[in-house]
Design a protein around this motif. Structure first.
Motif, PDB file in Angstrom:
ATOM      1  N   GLU A   1       5.899   5.235  -1.931  1.00  0.00           N
ATOM      2  CA  GLU A   1       6.694   6.252  -1.223  1.00  0.00           C
ATOM      3  C   GLU A   1       8.170   5.859  -1.233  1.00  0.00           C
ATOM      4  O   GLU A   1       9.050   6.718  -1.202  1.00  0.00           O
ATOM      5  CB  GLU A   1       6.214   6.364   0.236  1.00  0.00           C
TER       6      GLU A   1
ATOM      7  N   GLY B   1      -0.780   1.976  -4.615  1.00  0.00           N
ATOM      8  CA  GLY B   1       0.597   2.047  -4.113  1.00  0.00           C
ATOM      9  C   GLY B   1       1.581   1.588  -5.178  1.00  0.00           C
ATOM     10  O   GLY B   1       2.609   2.247  -5.433  1.00  0.00           O
TER      11      GLY B   1
ATOM     12  N   ARG C   1      -6.128  -0.338  -2.781  1.00  0.00           N
ATOM     13  CA  ARG C   1      -5.062   0.412  -2.104  1.00  0.00           C
ATOM     14  C   ARG C   1      -3.688  -0.110  -2.540  1.00  0.00           C
ATOM     15  O   ARG C   1      -2.743   0.646  -2.740  1.00  0.00           O
ATOM     16  CB  ARG C   1      -5.240   0.337  -0.585  1.00  0.00           C
TER      17      ARG C   1
ATOM     18  N   VAL D   1       0.845  -1.202   0.000  1.00  0.00           N
ATOM     19  CA  VAL D   1       0.000   0.000   0.000  1.00  0.00           C
ATOM     20  C   VAL D   1       0.885   1.258   0.000  1.00  0.00           C
ATOM     21  O   VAL D   1       0.544   2.266  -0.592  1.00  0.00           O
ATOM     22  CB  VAL D   1      -0.938  -0.025   1.242  1.00  0.00           C
ATOM     23  N   ARG D   2       2.050   1.160   0.641  1.00  0.00           N
ATOM     24  CA  ARG D   2       2.923   2.348   0.770  1.00  0.00           C
ATOM     25  C   ARG D   2       4.215   2.215  -0.037  1.00  0.00           C
ATOM     26  O   ARG D   2       5.152   2.994   0.153  1.00  0.00           O
ATOM     27  CB  ARG D   2       3.246   2.566   2.250  1.00  0.00           C
TER      28      ARG D   2
END
Ligand SMILES: C[S@@+](CC[C@H](N)C(=O)[O-])C[C@H]1O[C@@H](n2cnc3c(N)ncnc32)[C@H](O)[C@@H]1O
Length: 442
Positions: free
Chosen positions: A317, A366, A362, A313-314
């Motif tokens: 980043e 990502g 999600r 999901v992340r």
């Protein structure tokens, strides 16, 4: 060890402790060094009781005043196993099935349990009608659920999605025992050579129709001794799942991110197809599962795989616009592979299906942030539930106009028309799978 007791203990490990049936069964066979005859009887008892669970539980409900939920787990397991033998195992005389079940209840429970088990099983002998499947006219859902060993909610959904005839075909497919399929590491040995090598050992094989490295081993007993597996020249992987790496189509020089990678079936396939100059990152949210990817990479002698502990999901980043190709092989309901996991078939709950599309969305968001301009994003699942498949992709494309949907079948020989690869088991004869391919244009 008494084989029936071993079967009851195994069923408890599966039902109470959430053990996977195939792992529990193979561990027990090894631990107790069962002879061929005992092994056959034991596996028949465990898998048979699991397969017929809906029918057995319905019968228990009709034969006993006490519901299964009120029963001790040991008692429920002994009853299910006893009834399975009474009704479905011709080679076990009814008197032996009853006697053994009562003796087990006395040993694993107490005298009261033994009396109860005896009463229910004797009652079953007097009332064979409890095993009669209602006709389609009486109850269409129950008719199919009991005939093909599925949960009622699953049948209801299939009837809505496919209608009666297609649902029957699908259920028949799910009620067959899957052949073992391996992926040949064609960088090391061609599929033809592998077939010839196996034929010399008397092992019958058949090439898959869709995936170029897929090979079905028809002599299943030989699996443990398959030299190809030991020598890292093949890996067990279903044919439908082998299509995914071809859709992703990795190239030398690419950086590839496989964001839901464990145990690494597809990561290793991607690394093989892309060659040593293609760097493949396999990420997963569970550390212990990353170890499985590393072990598989080692077995296949692939040195271009790195593992990353990361919530997908992340992941954007951490690797913004860094990858040429990104694969999201999302966690899903697994409704395409119900042929394989008898225990999972009963464990699945309809409510679980509801929360999956939001998680898948999600994860896809990502992962999309990791794709370079001009790069490729592939989304796949092993389910036939459209809410987790086309619906997730279509909603994603509406929000992310920088991505264009491509024809998933263009880099693999998938014969069906349409932009997605939407494998229907009842039509295509392999596990249900969904694959979508997108390109980032800006
Ligand atoms: C369908 S399996 C992947 C199978 C794998 N691609 C293969 O071919 O062997 C889904 C994987 O996603 C992982 N997973 C679940 N949620 C995740 C998340 N939020 N981030 C990363 N991985 C996740 C699970 O641990 C599981 O290993």
């Amino acid at each position: 060890m008494n084989i029936r007791e071993l079967a009851v203990r195994s069923l408890l490990l599966i039902w109470q402790d959430g053990g996977y049936s195939n792992i529990v069964v193979s561990r027990m066979i090894k631990k107790y060094a069962l002879s061929d005859r005992d092994r056959r009887f034991y596996t028949e008892l465990v898998y048979g009781t699991l397969r017929y669970m809906a029918m057995l539980d319905r019968a228990i409900g009709m034969l006993s005043k006490r519901s299964l939920q009120q029963m001790d787990a040991v008692c429920a397991a002994i009853l299910r196993l006893g009834l399975y033998q009474l009704q479905y195992l011709d080679k076990v005389p009814p008197s032996a099935a009853c006697y053994e079940a009562v003796a087990l209840a006395r040993k694993m429970g107490h005298e009261g349990m033994a009396k109860f088990v005896n009463a229910v099983l004797r009652n079953a002998l007097r009332r064979p009608e409890v095993f009669v499947v209602p006709s389609r006219q009486e109850d269409e859902v129950l008719h199919l659920a009991l005939t093909y060993h599925q949960q009622n909610w699953f049948i209801r959904r299939c009837l809505q999605q496919y209608g009666f005839e297609e649902t029957v075909k699908l259920c028949r497919f799910f009620d067959t025992i899957p052949e073992l399929c391996v992926r040949i590491q064609t960088q090391k040995i061609s599929r033809e050579k592998a077939m010839a090598m196996l034929a010399e050992k008397g092992i019958v094989t058949r090439p898959g129709r869709y995936a170029p490295e897929s090979l079905y081993i028809e002599t299943n007993d030989a699996v443990q001794n398959l030299e190809l597996l030991a020598a890292g020249r093949a890996m067990i992987q279903d044919e439908a799942s082998q299509l995914v790496a071809h859709v992703l189509d990795p190239q030398p020089g690419d950086v590839v991110l496989d964001v839901c990678a464990a145990p690494g079936g597809k990561t290793t396939h991607i690394a093989s197809l892309g060659g040593p100059d293609c760097l493949v990152y396999g990420a997963d949210i569970y550390e212990h599962k990353l170890q499985l990817i590393r072990e598989n990479a080692k077995k296949l002698q692939l040195s271009n795989i790195r593992t990353i502990l990361q919530d997908a999901v992340r992941i954007g980043e951490r690797f913004p616009a860094k990858a040429d190709r990104v694969l999201v092989d999302a966690p899903c309901s697994g409704l395409g592979i119900l042929r394989r996991k008898l225990d999972l078939r009963w464990r699945k709950k309809e409510q679980d299906l509801m929360r999956l599309p939001s998680l898948q969305t999600r994860i896809l968001n990502g992962a999309a942030a990791c794709v370079k301009t001009g790069g490729i994003l592939v989304y796949s699942t092993c389910t036939i539930n459209t809410a987790e498949n086309a619906a997730v992709v279509e909603a994603f494309l509406q929000r992310h106009t920088e991505f264009t949907l491509l024809r998933a079948g263009e880099t693999c020989s998938w014969p069906q028309p349409g932009k997605y690869i939407d494998v229907l088991p009842q039509r295509d004869g392999i596990d249900g799978f969904f694959i979508a391919k997108m390109r980032r244009d800006s």
